[in-house]
Design an enzyme around this catalytic site. Structure first.
Site, PDB file in Angstrom:
ATOM      1  N   GLY A 265       0.791  -1.220   0.000  1.00  0.00           N
ATOM      2  CA  GLY A 265       0.000   0.000   0.000  1.00  0.00           C
ATOM      3  C   GLY A 265       0.824   1.271   0.000  1.00  0.00           C
ATOM      4  O   GLY A 265       1.939   1.324  -0.534  1.00  0.00           O
ATOM      5  N   HIS A 266       0.265   2.290   0.649  1.00  0.00           N
ATOM      6  CA  HIS A 266       0.816   3.641   0.631  1.00  0.00           C
ATOM      7  C   HIS A 266       2.194   3.703   1.283  1.00  0.00           C
ATOM      8  O   HIS A 266       3.135   4.258   0.722  1.00  0.00           O
ATOM      9  CB  HIS A 266      -0.170   4.556   1.366  1.00  0.00           C
ATOM     10  CG  HIS A 266       0.115   6.014   1.261  1.00  0.00           C
ATOM     11  ND1 HIS A 266       0.206   6.681   0.060  1.00  0.00           N
ATOM     12  CD2 HIS A 266       0.307   6.952   2.236  1.00  0.00           C
ATOM     13  CE1 HIS A 266       0.442   7.966   0.288  1.00  0.00           C
ATOM     14  NE2 HIS A 266       0.514   8.153   1.594  1.00  0.00           N
ATOM     15  N   PHE A 267       2.317   3.142   2.480  1.00  0.00           N
ATOM     16  CA  PHE A 267       3.578   3.177   3.217  1.00  0.00           C
ATOM     17  C   PHE A 267       4.401   1.931   2.882  1.00  0.00           C
ATOM     18  O   PHE A 267       4.586   1.034   3.697  1.00  0.00           O
ATOM     19  CB  PHE A 267       3.312   3.278   4.724  1.00  0.00           C
ATOM     20  CG  PHE A 267       2.873   4.641   5.165  1.00  0.00           C
ATOM     21  CD1 PHE A 267       3.800   5.614   5.485  1.00  0.00           C
ATOM     22  CD2 PHE A 267       1.526   4.959   5.255  1.00  0.00           C
ATOM     23  CE1 PHE A 267       3.409   6.883   5.890  1.00  0.00           C
ATOM     24  CE2 PHE A 267       1.118   6.222   5.666  1.00  0.00           C
ATOM     25  CZ  PHE A 267       2.062   7.189   5.982  1.00  0.00           C
TER      26      PHE A 267
END
Length: 292
Positions: A265-267
């Protein structure tokens, strides 16, 4: 002291204080790491020692984030122009004359402003879910875009849901195959700072100002075409905010850009630190022609 030992410092710039993490020999090539929302330089806590074996690593907290100045939004204008202005003063104060940029999320519009203002200083760019193309914006931006179009109190207050503990944890875990790989240290640290008095208005002001980043996308892209900085995009392809199309789009302006997508995901550093750090070190080695 071991060269890869992280030390923690602060500098005063005008009336503001910028906190930063520093590691590596100052004689080594410099890497400037710029974090995003809702994080701080803490997000680089495991990457910094890896890079610091061979590089001089600097990771500041943007104003309004982490341990840097956190004044009321009535006393400080929280815009991306202003965040970049202070990071520009920061690199001047630290005499960073040549460096590679690592940009993530909010760090991208800050870093790209920095690059446009100092093209001679940029040796390369690593973009980790740091967007510069409209095709990279997902439907997750719709509530924020609604606020851009209609600056009502109702639309502004609707964005408070982005600042809750549940949403912060969700940003770390959405799109992650095995959430047990995600340390709670990241989202708990972020939420600690989000919970400070005045943080809501700081973040809502920045949500509102993000439209000016989108307006600057053509300028960022012109910079890419003009200067052809070496660029590596390392991207969590399940990011709920920045789509993998945003990573692929860099090749339109920098044909030799390297694009690496990861099933996370994002991180992305939280789950794919080893894979991403290998790509970064290879990329930097090519830039600096170092032999390890």
């Amino acid at each position: 002291m071991e060269s890869n030992k992280v030390i923690y410092k602060s500098v005063s710039i005008d009336t503001e204080t910028i906190f930063y993490r520093k590691a590596g020999k100052e004689s080594s090539p410099t890497i400037l790491l710029l974090h995003g929302f809702p994080s701080s330089s803490h997000m680089f806590r495991e990457l910094i020692p890896i890079l610091a074996h061979d590089y001089h690593v600097i990771a500041p907290d943007l104003i309004g984030f982490g341990e840097s100045s956190h004044r009321s939004h009535k006393e400080f204008e929280y815009t991306f122009d202003n965040l970049a202005y202070y990071i520009n003063l920061f690199i001047q104060q630290l005499s960073l004359n040549k460096f590679a940029l690592y940009v993530f999320d909010y760090g991208a519009p800050v870093g790209f402003r920095l690059a446009m203002a100092n093209p001679e200083k940029i040796t390369g760019i690593i973009s980790q879910n740091g967007n510069a193309y409209e095709e990279g914006l997902s439907e997750g931006w719709n509530p924020i875009m609604k606020y851009w179009k209609e600056r009502t109190a109702e639309n502004r207050n609707a964005l408070l849901s982005f600042l809750t503990a549940e949403t912060t944890q969700w940003q770390y875990t959405y799109g992650v195959d095995n959430v047990e790989l995600v340390s709670p240290d990241g989202y708990n640290s972020d939420q600690f700072f989000l919970n400070r008095e005045g943080s809501d208005d700081i973040q809502l002001d920045l949500f509102g100002d993000y439209k000016n980043n989108v307006a600057l996308y053509p300028d960022f892209q012109k910079y890419f075409r003009t200067y052809q900085p070496p660029l590596l995009a390392v991207w969590g392809k399940n990011d709920p905010f920045f789509l993998p199309e945003g990573a692929e789009a860099y090749k339109k302006d920098i044909p030799n850009a390297l694009i690496k997508l990861y099933d996370t995901g994002h991180f992305a550093l939280e789950t794919h630190l080893n894979e991403i750090s290998i790509e970064i070190l290879s990329f930097l080695q090519n830039i600096y022609r170092k032999e390890f």
